[in-house]
Design a protein around this motif. Sequence first.
Motif, PDB file in Angstrom:
ATOM      1  N   ASP A   1       0.856  -1.195   0.000  1.00 47.73           N
ATOM      2  CA  ASP A   1       0.000   0.000   0.000  1.00 47.73           C
ATOM      3  C   ASP A   1       0.888   1.239   0.000  1.00 47.73           C
ATOM      4  OD1 ASP A   1      -2.029   1.828   0.177  1.00 47.73           O
ATOM      5  OD2 ASP A   1      -3.090   0.791   1.798  1.00 47.73           O
ATOM      6  N   ALA A   2       1.561   1.469  -1.115  1.00 51.04           N
ATOM      7  CA  ALA A   2       2.507   2.583  -1.213  1.00 51.04           C
ATOM      8  C   ALA A   2       1.809   3.932  -1.142  1.00 51.04           C
ATOM      9  CB  ALA A   2       3.297   2.480  -2.511  1.00 51.04           C
ATOM     10  N   ALA A   3       0.562   4.023  -1.615  1.00 53.44           N
ATOM     11  CA  ALA A   3      -0.160   5.292  -1.590  1.00 53.44           C
ATOM     12  C   ALA A   3      -0.401   5.742  -0.156  1.00 53.44           C
ATOM     13  CB  ALA A   3      -1.486   5.147  -2.341  1.00 53.44           C
ATOM     14  N   LEU A   4      -0.842   4.814   0.715  1.00 53.90           N
ATOM     15  CA  LEU A   4      -1.067   5.157   2.122  1.00 53.90           C
ATOM     16  C   LEU A   4       0.241   5.544   2.791  1.00 53.90           C
ATOM     17  CD1 LEU A   4      -2.791   5.288   4.688  1.00 53.90           C
ATOM     18  CD2 LEU A   4      -2.380   2.825   4.976  1.00 53.90           C
ATOM     19  N   ALA A   5       1.275   4.735   2.580  1.00 53.15           N
ATOM     20  CA  ALA A   5       2.568   5.025   3.202  1.00 53.15           C
ATOM     21  C   ALA A   5       3.119   6.371   2.729  1.00 53.15           C
ATOM     22  CB  ALA A   5       3.566   3.909   2.872  1.00 53.15           C
ATOM     23  N   GLY A   6       3.002   6.648   1.424  1.00 53.33           N
ATOM     24  CA  GLY A   6       3.514   7.910   0.898  1.00 53.33           C
ATOM     25  C   GLY A   6       2.747   9.105   1.420  1.00 53.33           C
ATOM     26  N   GLY A   7       1.430   8.967   1.552  1.00 51.27           N
ATOM     27  CA  GLY A   7       0.627  10.079   2.069  1.00 51.27           C
ATOM     28  C   GLY A   7       1.006  10.439   3.487  1.00 51.27           C
ATOM     29  N   ILE A   8       1.215   9.426   4.325  1.00 51.34           N
ATOM     30  CA  ILE A   8       1.611   9.688   5.717  1.00 51.34           C
ATOM     31  C   ILE A   8       3.004  10.298   5.769  1.00 51.34           C
ATOM     32  CG2 ILE A   8       2.105   8.615   7.942  1.00 51.34           C
ATOM     33  CD1 ILE A   8       0.007   6.503   7.270  1.00 51.34           C
ATOM     34  N   ALA A   9       3.921   9.739   4.975  1.00 49.55           N
ATOM     35  CA  ALA A   9       5.294  10.254   4.976  1.00 49.55           C
ATOM     36  C   ALA A   9       5.356  11.698   4.501  1.00 49.55           C
ATOM     37  CB  ALA A   9       6.180   9.369   4.099  1.00 49.55           C
ATOM     38  N   ASP A  10       4.567  12.038   3.482  1.00 51.79           N
ATOM     39  CA  ASP A  10       4.553  13.414   2.974  1.00 51.79           C
ATOM     40  C   ASP A  10       4.073  14.386   4.054  1.00 51.79           C
ATOM     41  OD1 ASP A  10       5.493  12.660   0.522  1.00 51.79           O
ATOM     42  OD2 ASP A  10       3.499  12.509  -0.409  1.00 51.79           O
ATOM     43  N   ALA A  11       3.018  13.990   4.766  1.00 51.09           N
ATOM     44  CA  ALA A  11       2.430  14.882   5.766  1.00 51.09           C
ATOM     45  C   ALA A  11       3.289  14.996   7.023  1.00 51.09           C
ATOM     46  CB  ALA A  11       1.024  14.387   6.132  1.00 51.09           C
ATOM     47  N   ALA A  12       3.908  13.890   7.430  1.00 49.65           N
ATOM     48  CA  ALA A  12       4.608  13.880   8.716  1.00 49.65           C
ATOM     49  C   ALA A  12       6.094  14.156   8.628  1.00 49.65           C
ATOM     50  CB  ALA A  12       4.372  12.525   9.402  1.00 49.65           C
ATOM     51  N   TRP A  13       6.747  13.674   7.547  1.00 57.47           N
ATOM     52  CA  TRP A  13       8.217  13.734   7.530  1.00 57.47           C
ATOM     53  C   TRP A  13       8.783  14.294   6.237  1.00 57.47           C
ATOM     54  CZ3 TRP A  13       6.040   8.633   8.608  1.00 57.47           C
ATOM     55  CH2 TRP A  13       5.774   8.454   9.960  1.00 57.47           C
TER      56      TRP A  13
ATOM     57  N   VAL B   1      15.302   3.742   5.591  1.00 60.73           N
ATOM     58  CA  VAL B   1      15.278   3.955   4.139  1.00 60.73           C
ATOM     59  C   VAL B   1      16.053   5.234   3.832  1.00 60.73           C
ATOM     60  CG1 VAL B   1      13.835   4.257   2.099  1.00 60.73           C
ATOM     61  CG2 VAL B   1      13.006   2.845   3.997  1.00 60.73           C
ATOM     62  N   VAL B   2      17.024   5.128   2.913  1.00 55.29           N
ATOM     63  CA  VAL B   2      17.798   6.295   2.484  1.00 55.29           C
ATOM     64  C   VAL B   2      17.914   6.266   0.972  1.00 55.29           C
ATOM     65  CG1 VAL B   2      19.133   6.372   4.624  1.00 55.29           C
ATOM     66  CG2 VAL B   2      20.009   5.093   2.663  1.00 55.29           C
ATOM     67  N   SER B   3      18.210   7.410   0.398  1.00 56.18           N
ATOM     68  CA  SER B   3      18.421   7.471  -1.037  1.00 56.18           C
ATOM     69  C   SER B   3      19.780   6.867  -1.383  1.00 56.18           C
ATOM     70  CB  SER B   3      18.353   8.922  -1.529  1.00 56.18           C
ATOM     71  OG  SER B   3      18.703   9.009  -2.896  1.00 56.18           O
ATOM     72  N   ALA B   4      19.816   6.044  -2.431  1.00 54.09           N
ATOM     73  CA  ALA B   4      21.083   5.428  -2.840  1.00 54.09           C
ATOM     74  C   ALA B   4      22.085   6.476  -3.286  1.00 54.09           C
ATOM     75  CB  ALA B   4      20.828   4.424  -3.956  1.00 54.09           C
ATOM     76  N   ALA B   5      21.586   7.629  -3.734  1.00 54.91           N
ATOM     77  CA  ALA B   5      22.478   8.679  -4.224  1.00 54.91           C
ATOM     78  C   ALA B   5      22.991   9.587  -3.112  1.00 54.91           C
ATOM     79  CB  ALA B   5      21.747   9.529  -5.267  1.00 54.91           C
TER      80      ALA B   5
ATOM     81  N   GLY C   1       8.060  13.370   3.194  1.00 60.39           N
ATOM     82  CA  GLY C   1       8.120  12.374   2.132  1.00 60.39           C
ATOM     83  C   GLY C   1       9.235  11.363   2.337  1.00 60.39           C
ATOM     84  N   PHE C   2       9.279  10.386   1.435  1.00 62.03           N
ATOM     85  CA  PHE C   2      10.315   9.365   1.459  1.00 62.03           C
ATOM     86  C   PHE C   2      11.559   9.855   0.719  1.00 62.03           C
ATOM     87  CE2 PHE C   2       6.676   6.348   2.018  1.00 62.03           C
ATOM     88  CZ  PHE C   2       7.090   5.828   3.242  1.00 62.03           C
ATOM     89  N   PRO C   3      12.705   9.237   0.977  1.00 66.96           N
ATOM     90  CA  PRO C   3      13.923   9.583   0.225  1.00 66.96           C
ATOM     91  C   PRO C   3      13.737   9.339  -1.278  1.00 66.96           C
ATOM     92  CG  PRO C   3      14.477   8.326   2.198  1.00 66.96           C
ATOM     93  CD  PRO C   3      12.988   8.277   2.066  1.00 66.96           C
TER      94      PRO C   3
ATOM     95  N   ALA D   1      16.663  11.919  11.693  1.00 64.66           N
ATOM     96  CA  ALA D   1      15.513  12.179  10.830  1.00 64.66           C
ATOM     97  C   ALA D   1      15.227  13.676  10.754  1.00 64.66           C
ATOM     98  CB  ALA D   1      14.294  11.426  11.358  1.00 64.66           C
ATOM     99  N   GLY D   2      15.403  14.372  11.881  1.00 66.08           N
ATOM    100  CA  GLY D   2      15.196  15.819  11.865  1.00 66.08           C
ATOM    101  C   GLY D   2      16.247  16.545  11.063  1.00 66.08           C
ATOM    102  N   ARG D   3      17.481  16.044  11.147  1.00 62.77           N
ATOM    103  CA  ARG D   3      18.590  16.679  10.417  1.00 62.77           C
ATOM    104  C   ARG D   3      18.501  16.403   8.926  1.00 62.77           C
ATOM    105  NH1 ARG D   3      22.225  14.736  13.455  1.00 62.77           N
ATOM    106  NH2 ARG D   3      22.857  12.970  12.165  1.00 62.77           N
ATOM    107  N   GLU D   4      18.016  15.204   8.550  1.00 64.56           N
ATOM    108  CA  GLU D   4      17.924  14.813   7.139  1.00 64.56           C
ATOM    109  C   GLU D   4      16.451  14.734   6.731  1.00 64.56           C
ATOM    110  OE1 GLU D   4      20.305  11.323   6.367  1.00 64.56           O
ATOM    111  OE2 GLU D   4      21.711  11.865   7.958  1.00 64.56           O
ATOM    112  N   HIS D   5      15.723  15.805   7.022  1.00 60.52           N
ATOM    113  CA  HIS D   5      14.278  15.851   6.787  1.00 60.52           C
ATOM    114  C   HIS D   5      13.944  15.503   5.341  1.00 60.52           C
ATOM    115  CE1 HIS D   5      10.186  17.038   7.696  1.00 60.52           C
ATOM    116  NE2 HIS D   5      10.153  17.816   6.634  1.00 60.52           N
ATOM    117  N   GLY D   6      13.117  14.471   5.171  1.00 65.35           N
ATOM    118  CA  GLY D   6      12.696  14.068   3.837  1.00 65.35           C
ATOM    119  C   GLY D   6      13.666  13.168   3.110  1.00 65.35           C
ATOM    120  N   SER D   7      14.842  12.905   3.694  1.00 56.64           N
ATOM    121  CA  SER D   7      15.811  12.038   3.011  1.00 56.64           C
ATOM    122  C   SER D   7      16.245  10.872   3.892  1.00 56.64           C
ATOM    123  CB  SER D   7      17.040  12.846   2.577  1.00 56.64           C
ATOM    124  OG  SER D   7      17.663  13.455   3.695  1.00 56.64           O
ATOM    125  N   PHE D   8      15.579  10.709   5.027  1.00 57.01           N
ATOM    126  CA  PHE D   8      15.880   9.592   5.913  1.00 57.01           C
ATOM    127  C   PHE D   8      14.592   9.181   6.617  1.00 57.01           C
ATOM    128  CE2 PHE D   8      16.907   7.929  10.150  1.00 57.01           C
ATOM    129  CZ  PHE D   8      17.771   6.900   9.835  1.00 57.01           C
TER     130      PHE D   8
END
Length: 500
Positions: free
Chosen positions: A291-303, A351-355, A305-307, A331-338
């Motif tokens: 359920d990537a849509a649910l997970a992405g919606g929560i991540a966008d609102a709270a943190w 979860v982190v970005s490979a790049a 988004g995902f990396p 997570a606070g220091r790498e907001h949206g990328s961790f």
Amino acid sequence: MSPTTPPAPTLRALLSRGDLALRLSSDGARDLTQPIRWVHSSDLADPTPFLAEEMVLLTTGTQFSGDDDAQYDAYVRRLAVRGVVALGFGTEVVRDGIPDPLAAACAAHGVPLFEVPYRTPFIAVARAVAEAIAAEAYARRTWALSAQRAVSLAALRRDGLGAAVSELSRQLGAWTGLYDSAGAPVRASGDLAGPVAQVVRREAETLLARGASAAGVVHADGTTVVLQTLGPGGSLRGVLAVAADALDEEARGVVTTVVAMTGFALEQNEALAAARGTLRAGVVRALLTGDAALAGGIADAAWGGFPREPVMVAVTDASPDALGAFLELRAGREHGSFFYGRDPEGGTAMVVSAASGTTFDELPARFGLRVGVSEPGPLAAFPTALEEARIARDRGDGVSRFGAVAAAGVLNALSSDAAAVARTVLAPLTRHDEAHGTSLVETLRAWLLHDARFDDAAQALGVHRHTVRTRVRLAERLLDRDLGSFAARAEIWVALLAVR
């Protein structure tokens, strides 16, 4: 002392009072900066049993008799040893002026000597010092109330915790720092010198390891730092550190206020962290069920988004509860990328970005954990990536990457369960070798390694080929397997690798 606090009463301030008309003896010592705790008058030959340090003594000189100059030196020596700040001599009561031997003795022993004229009663001198002490105490209490109010108002700001710590630093005129429950620095009013910062952090970790409310003091590189744990014993929330040589009662009161506020704030933060942890665990479950849509919606609102894809998934064998402060700061220091959350198997998934070039070396170094890292891929492949990370974690110490595990081959990924089964399969051979001194296991390994060729195995073992043939046949009977088939040979070869 706060920069806004008036200085303590000193002899210099007392002599500057024009209404008292006090006059410093020209032969007296000139160190007038020591604070005065009180004023006492006595004509005893030895008043020291009734005196305390940092006191001014007033006398009219009736204790001195005759022309014996030694009595003056002995008298002043006793005062100097007792820590008397200064000696005031009342003139025109018994003597018209200050006796020269007394002035010489005071100069010799470094005790300031001043004249109190007949028109100035001793009680006026005592009252002047008492008023100065009261004024200083009132100023300190006023400062303390003002400082507590300023810290309380700072705590109401958006970053209340950091603002309160910064305001405390401003009020005390000293460096302040806050450490979390793992001993990691969370907030600081500035930078400490490298060696000092290391010593303070080690002391914070030591205080936290004891698990009881405690205070500590460290001295490093000319800096003194006072530390105080936050929270109740058995559930410490962190440590507050203040770089100050000494804190008076009012300053300690301000620090105590910040300790109470900070402990409460950290406790609230932990309650919020528990709620966030539950939410993060739900996001991990949503990713695992597709359920990537649910997970992405929560991540966008709270943190935020995902990396960014492609992503790598890492997993540890410790839960987020054990790593909460460290992970939340990251997570606070790498907001949206961790992103991190609880692995359903009890560990922590990240979860982190490979790049991003993010490494996980700090986790093994700091917490002694094993970390497994998956191959890069899309977030939609999270279930596969998490399984890869688990396999890599279980194959080594420190940080292990699935790519390296896969490159080592499938047989190297055999689990401890496979090794236990393999020992059972090979048990007839090992028992025979132990009982009869044979080398069936070694011979079988060499024979299989040389593709079941008797001549090559014999050469490798340094025996005759008929000896190898005889041992293999005996092994077949003991194992109750026909090693002429590929399947049987493959099974025994895997067993040999597993027990190794």
